[in-house]
Structures are given as structure tokens and as C-alpha cells.
Design a protein around this motif. Structure first.
Motif, mmCIF file in Angstrom:
data_model
loop_
_atom_site.group_PDB
_atom_site.id
_atom_site.type_symbol
_atom_site.label_atom_id
_atom_site.label_comp_id
_atom_site.label_asym_id
_atom_site.label_seq_id
_atom_site.Cartn_x
_atom_site.Cartn_y
_atom_site.Cartn_z
ATOM 1 N N LEU A 54 0.839 -1.198 0.000
ATOM 2 C CA LEU A 54 0.000 0.000 0.000
ATOM 3 C C LEU A 54 0.876 1.251 0.000
ATOM 4 C CD1 LEU A 54 -2.508 -1.199 2.748
ATOM 5 C CD2 LEU A 54 -2.657 -1.493 0.272
ATOM 6 N N TYR A 55 0.549 2.173 -0.888
ATOM 7 C CA TYR A 55 1.289 3.423 -1.008
ATOM 8 C C TYR A 55 0.326 4.593 -0.904
ATOM 9 C CZ TYR A 55 5.159 0.613 -2.762
ATOM 10 O OH TYR A 55 6.171 -0.302 -2.883
ATOM 11 N N THR A 56 0.857 5.697 -0.362
ATOM 12 C CA THR A 56 0.086 6.936 -0.321
ATOM 13 C C THR A 56 0.607 7.852 -1.415
ATOM 14 O OG1 THR A 56 -0.146 6.726 2.042
ATOM 15 C CG2 THR A 56 -0.569 8.887 1.111
ATOM 16 N N LEU A 57 -0.308 8.299 -2.247
ATOM 17 C CA LEU A 57 0.053 9.230 -3.316
ATOM 18 C C LEU A 57 -0.585 10.576 -2.999
ATOM 19 C CD1 LEU A 57 1.160 9.813 -6.219
ATOM 20 C CD2 LEU A 57 -1.109 9.153 -7.034
ATOM 21 N N ASP A 58 0.263 11.599 -2.825
ATOM 22 C CA ASP A 58 -0.249 12.950 -2.598
ATOM 23 C C ASP A 58 -0.128 13.724 -3.899
ATOM 24 O OD1 ASP A 58 -1.145 13.117 0.114
ATOM 25 O OD2 ASP A 58 0.947 12.801 0.704
ATOM 26 N N LEU A 59 -1.261 14.091 -4.445
ATOM 27 C CA LEU A 59 -1.287 14.817 -5.709
ATOM 28 C C LEU A 59 -1.587 16.284 -5.392
ATOM 29 C CD1 LEU A 59 -1.008 14.232 -8.725
ATOM 30 C CD2 LEU A 59 -3.483 13.910 -8.818
ATOM 31 N N PRO A 60 -0.589 17.172 -5.584
ATOM 32 C CA PRO A 60 -0.798 18.567 -5.169
ATOM 33 C C PRO A 60 -1.661 19.372 -6.138
ATOM 34 C CG PRO A 60 1.411 18.284 -6.049
ATOM 35 C CD PRO A 60 0.774 16.933 -6.055
ATOM 36 N N VAL A 61 -1.867 18.843 -7.345
ATOM 37 C CA VAL A 61 -2.679 19.564 -8.344
ATOM 38 C C VAL A 61 -3.698 18.596 -8.927
ATOM 39 C CG1 VAL A 61 -0.812 21.122 -9.023
ATOM 40 C CG2 VAL A 61 -1.080 18.930 -10.208
ATOM 41 N N ALA A 62 -4.730 19.141 -9.542
ATOM 42 C CA ALA A 62 -5.591 18.294 -10.365
ATOM 43 C C ALA A 62 -4.832 18.021 -11.646
ATOM 44 C CB ALA A 62 -6.915 19.001 -10.653
ATOM 45 N N GLY A 63 -4.640 16.755 -11.996
ATOM 46 C CA GLY A 63 -3.849 16.481 -13.180
ATOM 47 C C GLY A 63 -3.967 15.046 -13.651
ATOM 48 N N LEU A 64 -3.344 14.828 -14.822
ATOM 49 C CA LEU A 64 -3.363 13.509 -15.442
ATOM 50 C C LEU A 64 -2.135 12.747 -14.961
ATOM 51 C CD1 LEU A 64 -4.887 11.875 -17.712
ATOM 52 C CD2 LEU A 64 -3.197 12.809 -19.289
ATOM 53 N N ILE A 65 -2.372 11.645 -14.267
ATOM 54 C CA ILE A 65 -1.255 10.907 -13.699
ATOM 55 C C ILE A 65 -1.092 9.588 -14.452
ATOM 56 C CG2 ILE A 65 -2.608 9.842 -11.840
ATOM 57 C CD1 ILE A 65 0.280 10.955 -10.365
ATOM 58 N N VAL A 66 0.159 9.206 -14.659
ATOM 59 C CA VAL A 66 0.481 7.929 -15.313
ATOM 60 C C VAL A 66 1.154 7.056 -14.266
ATOM 61 C CG1 VAL A 66 1.799 6.798 -17.146
ATOM 62 C CG2 VAL A 66 0.741 9.041 -17.560
ATOM 63 N N ILE A 67 0.528 5.940 -13.921
ATOM 64 C CA ILE A 67 1.084 5.062 -12.889
ATOM 65 C C ILE A 67 1.400 3.712 -13.521
ATOM 66 C CG2 ILE A 67 0.751 4.061 -10.596
ATOM 67 C CD1 ILE A 67 -1.199 6.218 -9.954
ATOM 68 N N ARG A 68 2.609 3.257 -13.252
ATOM 69 C CA ARG A 68 3.063 1.991 -13.831
ATOM 70 C C ARG A 68 3.495 1.033 -12.732
ATOM 71 N NH1 ARG A 68 4.885 2.523 -19.081
ATOM 72 N NH2 ARG A 68 4.817 4.634 -19.906
#
Ligand code: CA
Ligand code: CA
Ligand code: CA
Ligand code: ZN
Length: 428
Positions: A242-256
Motif C-alpha cells: 500500500l502506497y500513499t500518493l499525494d497529488l498537489p494539483v488536479a492532473g493527469l497521472i500515469v502510474i506503472r
């Protein structure tokens, strides 16, 4: 009253999904009991062929219930006879069923004595005419896994019956599952009340940094999918990190999520609900998610596509450019790409605006030129395995936009590289 629970286990598979846990109708006065044991098989061996002591394996089986339910099995070293009503719960190996022959398909039997619905004593007898070992994962034909059968028998010992309608460790057939599943856990809650705990391995969340490969490993000690899937439950022994992802902006994220040792399966969750999942959108069986998300905190789940435990190394990355854009839309509507990642290698490229005679109102671009630029691996432009292009973001018309361009095959130039504008999100 001495009640015999014939626990007939053989190789089999689940059929349909329905119904729920089965309770025998007996329970302990409190959600706990003590087992006295010191396991030696009938050939005098204290360890399984794989080297785990039978005592340790039985304690592991106890922990599987202790970690996930309100019930507590306690253990105490000592000799006791599983065929005797002596006020002690115990477990032992025998070549016969306390004086009788074991049934041909019987692996183990749990005896329970109770009075007016209250359990007084339980004893577990393992059929030592069968070959036993200890291992996780898929069931082997040469030897049955002692630990998962002990887990099943302990389910009887705390008051559960067989459940053959939905995935459960309390299935009357031993199979690839090794842990108490959601249905089993709900059965214990129905018997004893309370709130089941979250296993400690599931309380650990590593922060996932942006734009960096994070190495990890899925293994037996990890949290399991069955412990975290809260909304749409899928019974599942597979390990998850389990990982925590903090996204500071609204945006398009690519996760691999990539691995050459296991089949990666990736999920994005928030507050217990699933936002996106992927199995094989990357290369080979690798997982890839491209998703526009509001700013906020997310849970990224790195797992495997197998329902049973699959162990191995992986790497995980979340890509989005928060710095100056590496892609710019020029005044003539050509696109300058400072650095685009193609399979881990960086290129610079130029796209020309293209008026498609077959779709004059669509927005298209054509690959005009490109050059290998290995020094400059910078985030913000990615050619995906699908050959779609992601700009996260592109600078255009004085703003920043996250964009997906879909690969387009232009029939008059089938060897050319064309893309059509597919999705646009303004970056805030
Ligand atoms: Ca006893
Ligand atoms: Ca791990
Ligand atoms: Ca996969
Ligand atoms: Zn059983």
C-alpha cells in the motif's frame, strides 16, 4: 455431549457466488480459547518436509484468525491427547480416528463438546496416513498444506461450519486459499460481535514519490487483498503493498507497475472505494493506469493478478510534471516536445498540425521529426505502450493542459505516425 465434525476435504473448486457463512450454533462464552499442544507426527518428526515445525505452523494458523477477527486463540506448549475429554483443547497426528478408521477422503477432524450451545472443549485430529507439508499458494498434489487445513479446523473450533457457496477457508474442500476470507471473518463477527481488526501489515503505507521508480517486493508477510477491498469485495489471498500518493494539483497521472517475476495488478483507491484498476495495459503483463484525478491523497495498491499468493520483485512509478512543461503548442499549432519518454528512453520531437481530409473538424498531429536525446529523461510527455501520447502537461494558449492524443492510422499514409486529440484537462 461429544460432537464430531467430519471434516471431509478433497481437491475441488468453487462453483457459484451466493449465500453466506454457516454457524454451527455453538460458541465459546468469550471470543477466546486456549490450545495445549506439542506436535510430533506418528513417525516422530517435529517438522514438516519444508523445515517448518508443526508447532510453528499451527501457531501461524491461529494468527490468521487472531489478526483478522475478534477471536483470540492462545497457545500453550504441553502434551495432551486429542482423543480425550480432559478439559484441554489440543491437536495431534494419528493413524486412526480415535480408535476408528479415517474416511478415505478425511484429512482432519475437529471434535467439539458443548453444553446448551456453549463450547466446552475442542480437539483436532490430523490423519497421518496422508502426506503433509507446509507451504503457501496453490495446493500441491504430492502433499497437503498442514497450515491451511489447521486454519480450517480452527474455524470449526471457534464455531464455524462449512461454507461451499462462496470463497471461504471453511469450504469443505481444501483449495488454493490459505487465509480466512471475508465470509469467514463475517461469520466470526456474527458469533462474537465486535469490529474485526485490520492486520498490522495493512496499516503500513509508504509514501509514493512522484517521477521516481520505487522498488518493492510482494511476499507472504504483506497485507492481503482480502483485508483492504472494502467496497466490492473479492476474496483473495494475494499480497498487496500500500502506497500513499499525494497529488498537489488536479492532473493527469500515469502510474506503472512492472515486474518480470509476477503478473502486476494496480489499483487506485480513495476512502476505501476503487477509482481505477488495471491488469495488463503496460508491456507484457505490466499494469498501467492513465487517469485524471483531483488534487488530494490517494491509495495506490501494488498487487498481483493472481488470486493466490504470488511473490516477487516489482517497480512502481507515478509520473506527472509539476515543473515547467516539456511540451509546447506553437502559434502555428505545431507541437515542440523537449523530452518524450519512449520505453524508458528520451527523445526530442516535433509534431506538425495535420488537417485530416477524412475528418476536417478533428484535431490531428503528425510526427514531423524526432531525435534520440538520452541525457534528458524529464517527465511530462510519454509515449505509452498503446502508442497513445500523453502530455502531462503541455503549455498552450497561455495555460497548461493535460492531454491524451490517441494514435490514428491514416489510410493514405499507413507508415506515418498520426495522433488525434482525445482528452484535454486544464491544469489548475
Ligand atoms: Ca481434549
Ligand atoms: Ca511488500
Ligand atoms: Ca498484469
Ligand atoms: Zn471442515
Amino acid at each position: 455431549m461429544r460432537f464430531e465434525l467430519h471434516c471431509i476435504l478433497w481437491l475441488g473448486f468453487y462453483s457459484s457466488l451466493a449465500s453466506s457463512y454457516v454457524i454451527n450454533g455453538q460458541r465459546w462464552p468469550r471470543p477466546e480459547t486456549n490450545f495445549v499442544f506439542d506436535l510430533v507426527n506418528t513417525r516422530g518428526q517435529t517438522t514438516s518436509p519444508s523445515g517448518i515445525s508443526w508447532n510453528q505452523a499451527f501457531e501461524t494458523a491461529m494468527q490468521r484468525w487472531n489478526e483478522r477477527t475478534v477471536f483470540r486463540f492462545h497457545s500453550q506448549r504441553g502434551q495432551a491427547d486429542p482423543c480425550r475429554d480432559d478439559g484441554k483443547n489440543t491437536v495431534g497426528f494419528r493413524r486412526d480416528d480415535c480408535g476408528f478408521a479415517f474416511g478415505r477422503t478425511t484429512l482432519a477432524i475437529t471434535y467439539s463438546s458443548y453444553s446448551r450451545g456453549t463450547l466446552l472443549e475442542t480437539d483436532i485430529v490430523f490423519n497421518d496416513n496422508e502426506p503433509w507439508d507446509t507451504y503457501d499458494g496453490p495446493l500441491r498434489f504430492d502433499a497437503t498444506d498442514f497450515t491451511r487445513v489447521a486454519t480450517h479446523e480452527l474455524g470449526h473450533a471457534l464455531g464455524l461450519g462449512h461454507e461451499d457457496q462462496i470463497p471461504a477457508i471453511m469450504s469443505s474442500s481444501v483449495d488454493d486459499l490459505i487465509l480466512p476470507q471475508k465470509d469467514d471473518i463475517e461469520g466470526v463477527t456474527a458469533l462474537y460481535g465486535g469490529q474485526p481488526p485490520l492486520p498490522s501489515a495493512c496499516q503500513v503505507q509508504r509514501p509514493l514519490p512522484l517521477n521516481a521508480w520505487v522498488p518493492g517486493r510482494l511476499e507472504s508477510a504483506d497485507c492481503r487483498r482480502l483485508d483492504i477491498a472494502e467496497s466490492v469485495f473479492t476474496s483473495d489471498d494475494s499480497a498487496v503493498d500500500l502506497y500513499t500518493l499525494d497529488l498537489p494539483v488536479a492532473g493527469l497521472i500515469v502510474i506503472r507497475l512492472e515486474s518480470d517475476q509476477l503478473d502486476p495488478y494496480l489499483e487506485i483507491r480513495q476512502a476505501g472505494s476503487l477509482l481505477a484498476s488495471d491488469d495488463d495495459s503496460g508491456s507484457s503483463t505490466d499494469a498501467l493506469i492513465v487517469k485524471h484525478l483531483p488534487a488530494g491523497r490517494y491509495q495506490v495498491v501494488a498487487g498481483s493478478a493472481f488470486r493466490t499468493l504470488q511473490e516477487g520483485d516489482y517497480r512502481l512509478a507515478a509520473q506527472i510534471n509539476l515543473g515547467p512543461p516539456n511540451v509546447r503548442l506553437e502559434s502555428d499549432w505545431s507541437v515542440t516536445i523537449n523530452a518524450v519518454e519512449v520505453g524508458g528512453v528520451s527523445y526530442s520531437a516535433k509534431l506538425a498540425f495535420f488537417v485530416n481530409p477524412q475528418d476536417p473538424h478533428g484535431l490531428y498531429w503528425r510526427l514531423d521529426s524526432y531525435a534520440l536525446d538520452p541525457g534528458k529523461l524529464a517527465p511530462g510527455a510519454i509515449l505509452l505502450e498503446t502508442t497513445d501520447l500523453v502530455f502531462n502537461p503541455v503549455e498552450a494558449l497561455g495555460s497548461k493542459f493535460d492531454v491524451i492524443l490517441k494514435r490514428y492510422v491514416f489510410s493514405q499514409d499507413p507508415a506515418g505516425w498520426y495522433w488525434k486529440l482525445d482528452q484535454v484537462f486544464e491544469r489548475h
